[in-house]
Design a protein around this motif. Structure first.
Motif, short mmCIF file in Angstrom:
data_model
loop_
_atom_site.label_atom_id
_atom_site.label_comp_id
_atom_site.label_asym_id
_atom_site.label_seq_id
_atom_site.Cartn_x
_atom_site.Cartn_y
_atom_site.Cartn_z
N HIS A 40 1.07 -1.10 0.19
CA HIS A 40 -0.30 -0.09 0.35
C HIS A 40 1.17 1.41 0.10
CE1 HIS A 40 -2.46 3.46 2.50
NE2 HIS A 40 -2.91 2.99 1.75
N VAL A 153 -0.99 -0.90 -4.03
CA VAL A 153 -2.17 -0.54 -3.79
C VAL A 153 -2.49 0.82 -3.55
CG1 VAL A 153 -3.90 -1.20 -1.83
CG2 VAL A 153 -2.55 -3.43 -3.16
N VAL A 155 -5.00 4.10 -3.10
CA VAL A 155 -7.22 4.28 -2.62
C VAL A 155 -7.46 5.51 -2.99
CG1 VAL A 155 -8.56 5.18 0.03
CG2 VAL A 155 -6.25 3.39 -0.36
N LYS A 214 -3.70 -1.55 -8.26
CA LYS A 214 -5.24 -1.67 -7.78
C LYS A 214 -5.48 -1.08 -6.90
CE LYS A 214 -7.14 -5.77 -6.74
NZ LYS A 214 -7.30 -7.09 -5.90
N HIS A 216 -8.52 1.47 -4.32
CA HIS A 216 -9.54 1.17 -3.47
C HIS A 216 -9.99 2.48 -3.47
CE1 HIS A 216 -9.45 -3.39 -2.02
NE2 HIS A 216 -8.07 -3.03 -2.17
N MET A 222 -14.33 -0.30 2.78
CA MET A 222 -12.95 -0.56 2.30
C MET A 222 -11.68 -1.27 2.82
SD MET A 222 -9.64 2.46 1.57
CE MET A 222 -9.64 2.73 3.22
N ASP A 225 -12.86 -5.25 1.72
CA ASP A 225 -12.77 -5.45 0.67
C ASP A 225 -11.25 -6.08 0.58
OD1 ASP A 225 -15.01 -4.83 -0.23
OD2 ASP A 225 -14.27 -2.65 -0.69
N ILE A 226 -10.44 -5.32 1.47
CA ILE A 226 -8.91 -5.73 1.60
C ILE A 226 -8.94 -7.00 1.98
CG2 ILE A 226 -6.54 -4.96 2.38
CD1 ILE A 226 -7.48 -1.58 2.18
N ASP A 229 -11.28 -9.30 -0.35
CA ASP A 229 -10.84 -10.04 -1.86
C ASP A 229 -9.33 -9.78 -2.69
OD1 ASP A 229 -13.65 -9.31 -2.63
OD2 ASP A 229 -13.56 -7.49 -3.19
N ASP A 230 -8.58 -8.66 -1.60
CA ASP A 230 -6.75 -8.51 -2.16
C ASP A 230 -6.04 -9.94 -1.57
OD1 ASP A 230 -7.58 -5.83 -3.21
OD2 ASP A 230 -6.52 -4.80 -1.65
#
Length: 305
Positions: A40, A153, A155, A214, A216, A222, A225-226, A229-230
């Protein structure tokens, strides 16, 4: 390339890495092979602290799912945050502000990357300090991570929400005395809009060198999802669905009543829509969150007058 070979290419000119300038274009491959890194990189003011502290709090669950939240203290003598590798970002900046410690930090970092080579380890790291490194340094980072399957990653946060948060930070730090309605002039909006395109410019910078980038959207789902999904992390995903994520660095808000003028609101909406379209023209299709804008406008975006 091993850590010793890379370290041999390091010299100090405020800390200049010769291999940055000598290397050719390198695009990090993110295929499912060997070690994996979920990295990130920010940008600033997009819930980075929330992400870092929540992931640190999830260490046990992440571990049970095969992921490791790396301790930042292993890279040199840590200063400041214990939840992000902010010192490592300095290895890619010229000059570094950690001049007395940078050689140790960067040597430890390169050694760590070398140790990942040939493993199947899955690693989680974060630091919004990587949002300010230039294109040449992003290329160097991609080169250093070329033997690791890396997902970059970032945001996205709508401009109207971002600028309100930025105002609160300035006010908390004593850098502005004006009320929000007085501070948020059209010229101020245009100035910050010009400098705002953090996520779009950041995406372009990293996408030029990494094949898996990616984005988000900052919001209540959030972290789920991380996790789901991630990471595809069963235990961490289940925990994220059960618990409430604690937001970090949230400034005090109030409901002040009358706030922005109709001109200010219209200008802020127009600029936010334009920036939203620019962002989603790159990332994905999404309509502007008009309902959220209107709800926040009714409470003056949570800013004290």
């Amino acid at each position: 390339m091993g850590a010793m070979k890379l370290s041999a290419a390091l010299v100090f000119l405020g800390y200049v890495r010769i291999d940055i300038w000598a290397m050719g274009e390198s695009r990090s491959n993110s295929t499912e092979r060997g070690a994996r890194l979920w990295f990130h990189v920010g940008p600033h003011k997009t819930a980075s602290t929330t992400i870092q502290k929540q992931l640190k709090a999830w260490q046990t669950y992440l571990s049970s799912d095969g992921w490791t939240w790396e301790d930042p203290a292993q890279f040199g003598h840590l200063r400041g945050q214990m939840t992000q590798i902010m010192n490592v970002a300095e290895c890619y900046k010229i000059p570094s502000k950690y001049k007395d410690n940078i050689e140790t930090i960067c040597s430890d970092w390169l050694h760590f990357l070398d140790q990942l080579k040939g493993t199947s380890k899955k690693v989680v790291m974060s630091s919004e300090r990587f949002d300010t490194i230039n294109d040449t340094s992003v290329a160097q980072l991609a080169f250093d991570l070329s033997h690791i399957s890396t997902t970059i990653v970032m945001v996205y946060r709508p401009f109207y929400d971002w600028i309100a948060s930025w105002y609160r930070q300035l006010k908390d730090h004593g850098q502005v005395e004006l009320a929000f309605a007085d501070w948020l002039s059209v010229s101020n909006m245009e100035y910050y809009a010009y400098n705002f395109s953090f996520t779009t410019s950041l995406h372009s910078r990293y996408a030029a060198h990494f094949s898996d980038v990616k984005v988000h959207v900052m919001g209540p789902d959030m972290m789920t999802d991380i996790a789901c999904d991630d990471f595809n992390a069963t235990n961490t995903c289940a925990m994220s669905r059960k618990g409430k994520v604690m937001k970090q660095n949230v400034r005090a808000k109030s409901s002040p009543g009358e706030c922005l003028s109709s001109l200010q609101l219209q200008t802020l909406r127009t600029i936010s829509i334009e920036l939203h379209r620019a962002a989603y023209g790159i990332f994905a299709s999404s309509s502007f969150p008009a309902a959220d804008f209107d709800a926040k406008a009714r409470i003056c975006f949570g800013n004290p007058l």
